[in-house]
Design an enzyme around this catalytic site. Structure first.
Site, short mmCIF file in Angstrom:
data_model
loop_
_atom_site.label_atom_id
_atom_site.label_comp_id
_atom_site.label_asym_id
_atom_site.label_seq_id
_atom_site.Cartn_x
_atom_site.Cartn_y
_atom_site.Cartn_z
CB ILE A 99 -0.97 0.00 1.19
CG1 ILE A 99 -1.96 -1.17 1.09
CG2 ILE A 99 -1.70 1.33 1.31
CD1 ILE A 99 -2.85 -1.15 -0.13
CB ALA A 100 4.01 2.15 1.74
CB SER B 292 11.21 0.22 7.10
OG SER B 292 10.97 -1.17 7.00
NE ARG B 293 8.91 -4.90 10.61
CZ ARG B 293 8.23 -5.98 10.34
NH1 ARG B 293 7.82 -6.75 11.30
NH2 ARG B 293 7.98 -6.32 9.10
CE LYS C 15 -10.80 -1.43 2.26
NZ LYS C 15 -10.31 -2.72 1.99
#
Length: 119
Positions: free
Chosen positions: A16-17, A37-38, A98
């Site tokens: 989605i990003a 990001s992680r 969502k």
């Protein structure tokens, strides 16, 4: 009159990003300021396609940035409420794709957003 662009940060670098980032980048009313990001390497890889955007390791680093007005939460469903709560608490505008985990999650975030808006 000069119109200031909304400075957007994205938490998460998933599918989605990748759809949203180019839309922000091409907007006349917003700009992509930072992506987290992680891992820093993953964020750096993502922002390589978006000149001017900063790579950040972790949601908290992005939320803490003074140059981010709004945070788009592009995380897995299980992390959305936690990240959104931290962003709202920090006074950021929040956009969430969502779904949320539950209706109760939506109610908690809505109450927090209303509380922060009235401060």
């Amino acid at each position: 009159m000069t119109i200031t662009k909304a400075k957007i940060g994205i938490v998460g670098t998933g599918f989605i990003a990748t759809i949203l980032a180019p839309q922000i980048q091409s907007s006349k009313k917003a700009r992509l300021d930072a992506v987290s990001s992680r891992t820093l390497a993953k964020a750096e890889s993502f922002v390589a396609n978006y000149p001017g955007a900063i790579a950040v390791e972790g949601a908290d680093q992005l939320i803490a940035r003074d140059d981010v007005d709004a945070v788009y939460i592009a995380t897995p469903t299980s992390a959305k409420e936690d990240v959104a709560s931290r962003a709202l608490t920090a006074g950021k505008h929040v956009l969430i794709e969502k779904p949320l985990h539950s209706a109760a999650s939506f109610k908690r975030l809505s109450a927090l957003a209303r509380q922060k808006a009235s401060c």
